[in-house]
Design a protein around this motif. Structure first.
Motif, PDB file in Angstrom:
ATOM      1  N   UNK A 143       0.814  -1.220   0.000  1.00 35.97           N
ATOM      2  CA  UNK A 143       0.000   0.000   0.000  1.00 35.97           C
ATOM      3  C   UNK A 143       0.846   1.267   0.000  1.00 35.97           C
ATOM      4  N   UNK A 144       2.155   1.106  -0.134  1.00 37.68           N
ATOM      5  CA  UNK A 144       3.090   2.235  -0.241  1.00 37.68           C
ATOM      6  C   UNK A 144       2.977   3.213   0.926  1.00 37.68           C
ATOM      7  N   UNK A 145       2.824   2.683   2.135  1.00 37.91           N
ATOM      8  CA  UNK A 145       2.724   3.549   3.315  1.00 37.91           C
ATOM      9  C   UNK A 145       4.085   4.041   3.796  1.00 37.91           C
ATOM     10  N   UNK A 146       5.119   3.208   3.611  1.00 36.69           N
ATOM     11  CA  UNK A 146       6.451   3.555   4.121  1.00 36.69           C
ATOM     12  C   UNK A 146       7.524   3.327   3.068  1.00 36.69           C
ATOM     13  N   UNK A 147       7.194   3.525   1.805  1.00 39.25           N
ATOM     14  CA  UNK A 147       8.154   3.241   0.737  1.00 39.25           C
ATOM     15  C   UNK A 147       9.427   4.085   0.860  1.00 39.25           C
ATOM     16  N   UNK A 148       9.290   5.295   1.397  1.00 40.43           N
ATOM     17  CA  UNK A 148      10.466   6.170   1.520  1.00 40.43           C
ATOM     18  C   UNK A 148      11.522   5.601   2.462  1.00 40.43           C
ATOM     19  N   UNK A 149      11.116   4.589   3.269  1.00 39.31           N
ATOM     20  CA  UNK A 149      12.071   3.960   4.186  1.00 39.31           C
ATOM     21  C   UNK A 149      12.792   2.771   3.552  1.00 39.31           C
ATOM     22  N   UNK A 150      12.367   2.355   2.378  1.00 34.21           N
ATOM     23  CA  UNK A 150      12.996   1.215   1.710  1.00 34.21           C
ATOM     24  C   UNK A 150      14.124   1.716   0.810  1.00 34.21           C
ATOM     25  N   UNK A 151      15.302   1.139   0.985  1.00 34.82           N
ATOM     26  CA  UNK A 151      16.451   1.439   0.141  1.00 34.82           C
ATOM     27  C   UNK A 151      16.717   0.203  -0.716  1.00 34.82           C
ATOM     28  N   UNK A 152      16.231   0.235  -1.939  1.00 34.67           N
ATOM     29  CA  UNK A 152      16.320  -0.910  -2.851  1.00 34.67           C
ATOM     30  C   UNK A 152      17.779  -1.175  -3.228  1.00 34.67           C
ATOM     31  N   UNK A 153      18.217  -2.402  -3.057  1.00 32.05           N
ATOM     32  CA  UNK A 153      19.629  -2.716  -3.238  1.00 32.05           C
ATOM     33  C   UNK A 153      20.070  -2.762  -4.682  1.00 32.05           C
ATOM     34  N   UNK A 154      21.198  -2.111  -4.970  1.00 35.60           N
ATOM     35  CA  UNK A 154      21.845  -2.169  -6.284  1.00 35.60           C
ATOM     36  C   UNK A 154      23.226  -2.788  -6.102  1.00 35.60           C
ATOM     37  N   UNK A 155      23.543  -3.815  -6.884  1.00 36.62           N
ATOM     38  CA  UNK A 155      24.876  -4.409  -6.835  1.00 36.62           C
ATOM     39  C   UNK A 155      25.789  -3.682  -7.806  1.00 36.62           C
ATOM     40  N   UNK A 156      26.964  -3.261  -7.321  1.00 38.94           N
ATOM     41  CA  UNK A 156      27.989  -2.675  -8.193  1.00 38.94           C
ATOM     42  C   UNK A 156      29.098  -3.690  -8.449  1.00 38.94           C
ATOM     43  N   UNK A 157      28.798  -4.949  -8.246  1.00 33.33           N
ATOM     44  CA  UNK A 157      29.681  -6.054  -8.609  1.00 33.33           C
ATOM     45  C   UNK A 157      28.925  -6.919  -9.615  1.00 33.33           C
ATOM     46  N   UNK A 158      29.600  -7.894 -10.194  1.00 32.94           N
ATOM     47  CA  UNK A 158      28.958  -8.805 -11.121  1.00 32.94           C
ATOM     48  C   UNK A 158      29.282 -10.240 -10.787  1.00 32.94           C
ATOM     49  N   UNK A 159      28.927 -11.141 -11.717  1.00 32.57           N
ATOM     50  CA  UNK A 159      29.245 -12.555 -11.535  1.00 32.57           C
ATOM     51  C   UNK A 159      29.806 -13.104 -12.832  1.00 32.57           C
ATOM     52  N   UNK A 160      30.923 -13.792 -12.707  1.00 33.21           N
ATOM     53  CA  UNK A 160      31.617 -14.387 -13.848  1.00 33.21           C
ATOM     54  C   UNK A 160      31.379 -15.892 -13.805  1.00 33.21           C
ATOM     55  N   UNK A 161      30.498 -16.380 -14.682  1.00 36.39           N
ATOM     56  CA  UNK A 161      30.200 -17.807 -14.732  1.00 36.39           C
ATOM     57  C   UNK A 161      31.149 -18.496 -15.709  1.00 36.39           C
ATOM     58  N   UNK A 162      31.742 -19.617 -15.266  1.00 33.29           N
ATOM     59  CA  UNK A 162      32.638 -20.403 -16.108  1.00 33.29           C
ATOM     60  C   UNK A 162      32.269 -21.885 -15.965  1.00 33.29           C
ATOM     61  N   UNK A 163      32.925 -22.707 -16.747  1.00 40.42           N
ATOM     62  CA  UNK A 163      32.690 -24.149 -16.643  1.00 40.42           C
ATOM     63  C   UNK A 163      33.140 -24.690 -15.295  1.00 40.42           C
ATOM     64  N   UNK A 164      33.976 -23.923 -14.599  1.00 43.50           N
ATOM     65  CA  UNK A 164      34.451 -24.312 -13.273  1.00 43.50           C
ATOM     66  C   UNK A 164      33.541 -23.813 -12.153  1.00 43.50           C
ATOM     67  N   UNK A 165      32.522 -23.065 -12.514  1.00 40.95           N
ATOM     68  CA  UNK A 165      31.587 -22.517 -11.530  1.00 40.95           C
ATOM     69  C   UNK A 165      31.548 -21.009 -11.562  1.00 40.95           C
ATOM     70  N   UNK A 166      32.713 -20.401 -11.329  1.00 44.66           N
ATOM     71  CA  UNK A 166      32.791 -18.945 -11.384  1.00 44.66           C
ATOM     72  C   UNK A 166      32.695 -18.304 -10.022  1.00 44.66           C
ATOM     73  N   UNK A 167      32.600 -16.972 -10.020  1.00 43.68           N
ATOM     74  CA  UNK A 167      32.526 -16.224  -8.772  1.00 43.68           C
ATOM     75  C   UNK A 167      32.260 -14.754  -9.038  1.00 43.68           C
ATOM     76  N   UNK A 168      32.184 -13.980  -7.966  1.00 41.02           N
ATOM     77  CA  UNK A 168      31.922 -12.549  -8.093  1.00 41.02           C
ATOM     78  C   UNK A 168      33.080 -11.856  -8.821  1.00 41.02           C
ATOM     79  N   UNK A 169      32.752 -10.796  -9.523  1.00 44.87           N
ATOM     80  CA  UNK A 169      33.773 -10.021 -10.232  1.00 44.87           C
ATOM     81  C   UNK A 169      33.553  -8.545  -9.965  1.00 44.87           C
ATOM     82  N   UNK A 170      34.650  -7.836  -9.683  1.00 43.62           N
ATOM     83  CA  UNK A 170      34.603  -6.400  -9.401  1.00 43.62           C
ATOM     84  C   UNK A 170      34.916  -5.612 -10.667  1.00 43.62           C
ATOM     85  N   UNK A 171      34.623  -4.318 -10.616  1.00 48.96           N
ATOM     86  CA  UNK A 171      34.815  -3.474 -11.786  1.00 48.96           C
ATOM     87  C   UNK A 171      36.236  -3.492 -12.322  1.00 48.96           C
TER      88      UNK A 171
END
Length: 405
Positions: free
Chosen positions: A302-330
């Motif tokens: 009902x959008x009563x307290x939306x101003x209190x929500x800080x929606x998360x943004x990731x500034x990292x990524x994920x590198x998928x490989x045949x070995x599984x992969x992992x997080x990757x930074x800029x």
């Protein structure tokens, strides 16, 4: 004869004119676009982005450099990521608060917080831990990372400092004792409040909820509400880091709308962790935009307290490989892209994310990493929903990202 020749010439020109009109009607670039139309049509192509600018502050924004575009090549990021607008105090996201996390292990974030401080409402250095001693007392760890000079520099830019606090190496019995013992609850309040006062900061971000895996939610909620009220009474900020209410395949999360409703009156902000949607076992986008929207609406329909929500943004990524992969930074992404400059990124419309595929060092990589275009779409979504954003974390991103904020 002269009359016949003139008639022949006239018919010849009529045929020629008809052919021209036919071509013009078929080719949309022939005689139908004004110069401004053509410029708009071509905007966003790699050829329209100009020569690389030197790293650091520059006269033009990423918008003026036509970099916020769906169609991206690896070379575009390599050439332009380190140059940002010299107007570092100008905000482009004005409808909600912006929280940026800073970690000691990616210390470029300390510089980002000072350079782009006016674009942030809140900065959360990831410094502090609550531990339990052998005598069953609560202790604060991590104060060796605190830098008072940096705190003052960032505060001068207008951001408030709210260190993250994590409950570190707690056992199940430690939690049970806290839930049952009022004296321990009081001791925890006093420890956290005294820490804020001694460090001369503006409050805390508490990461507590997800550490029990969704168990004992009523008890955890009571502890959080009591802490929030204690912080409110001292005019300190109390921010709660929360997991998403929904995971892949619509699996219910650990923090639900009913939890949000009980705590919204006392908690100042909720740092919503809308990232890590996918994993090596199920590769895919880091944070599909439709999922982010659904998470916000589940918490506060009902959008009563939306101003209190800080929606998360990731500034990292994920590198998928045949070995599984992992997080990757800029910074690591740029090194990989330097080897595959002509490769194009692909865009998944439903997810609102880019990925790139290439083979190097004998392995095939599929990398999902935020782009200017995908971040901008999420900022527009935040505006539509009436929420702010929280960024994990600002030392992991690319410098030109901050033109968007």
């Amino acid at each position: 004869l002269i009359h016949f020749y003139k008639r022949f010439q006239m018919e010849k020109w009529q045929v020629y004119l008809s052919v021209l009109l036919l071509v013009a009607s078929i080719d949309p670039n022939f005689g139908t676009l004004s110069k401004s139309d053509k410029k708009h049509k071509e905007k966003g192509k790699s050829s329209d982005r100009g020569a690389p600018l030197p790293p650091g502050p520059n006269p033009a924004t990423v918008f003026e450099r036509n970099l916020v575009a769906e169609h991206v090549k690896a070379r575009d990021i390599v050439d332009h990521h380190a140059a940002y607008s010299k107007h570092t105090k100008k905000r482009n996201f004005n409808t909600g608060d912006v929280l940026g996390y800073v970690t000691p292990w990616n210390n470029h974030g300390y510089d980002i917080a000072k350079t782009f401080g006016p674009k942030f409402s809140l900065i959360s250095p990831v410094w502090l831990q609550v531990t339990v001693s052998n005598n069953d007392d609560f202790l604060i760890g991590g104060t060796h990372d605190v830098d008072q000079g940096w705190i003052q520099d960032v505060r001068k830019q207008g951001a408030r400092i709210v260190p993250r606090v994590l409950f570190d190496r707690w056992t199940g019995q430690n939690y049970v004792s806290l839930f049952q013992d009022k004296d321990k609850q009081q001791a925890l309040k006093e420890l956290l409040l005294n820490t804020v006062e001694q460090l001369k900061v503006d409050g805390i971000v508490l990461e507590f909820w997800s550490q029990l895996g969704g168990r004992a939610r009523p008890q955890v909620g009571t502890i959080v509400r009591d802490l929030a009220q204690a912080f409110n009474s001292k005019k300190y900020l109390f921010i709660l880091a929360i997991p998403p209410p929904l995971y892949q395949d619509d699996i219910e999360g650990m923090f639900l709308g009913e939890d949000f409703g009980r705590l919204a009156e006392n908690v100042d902000y909720f740092s919503l962790m809308t990232y890590d949607y996918s994993s090596p076992s199920r590769p895919g986008p880091n944070s599909p935009i439709s999922w982010m929207e659904k998470c916000v609406k589940l918490l506060d329909p009902e959008a009563k307290h939306r101003n209190k929500i800080l929606m998360g943004l990731n500034f990292y990524g994920f590198d998928y490989t045949s070995q599984g992969g992992g997080h990757i930074l800029g910074r690591d992404l740029v090194k990989k892209l330097e080897k595959v400059g002509g490769t194009k990124w692909s865009y998944i419309t439903d997810a609102g994310e880019h990925y790139i595929e290439f083979k190097t060092d004998g392995f095939k990589h599929r990398i999902f990493y935020p782009t200017l275009y995908s971040i901008q779409k999420r900022l527009r979504l935040a505006e539509e929903l009436g929420v702010g954003v929280s960024i994990w974390e600002i030392g992991q991103g690319l410098d030109y990202f901050y033109d968007l904020l």
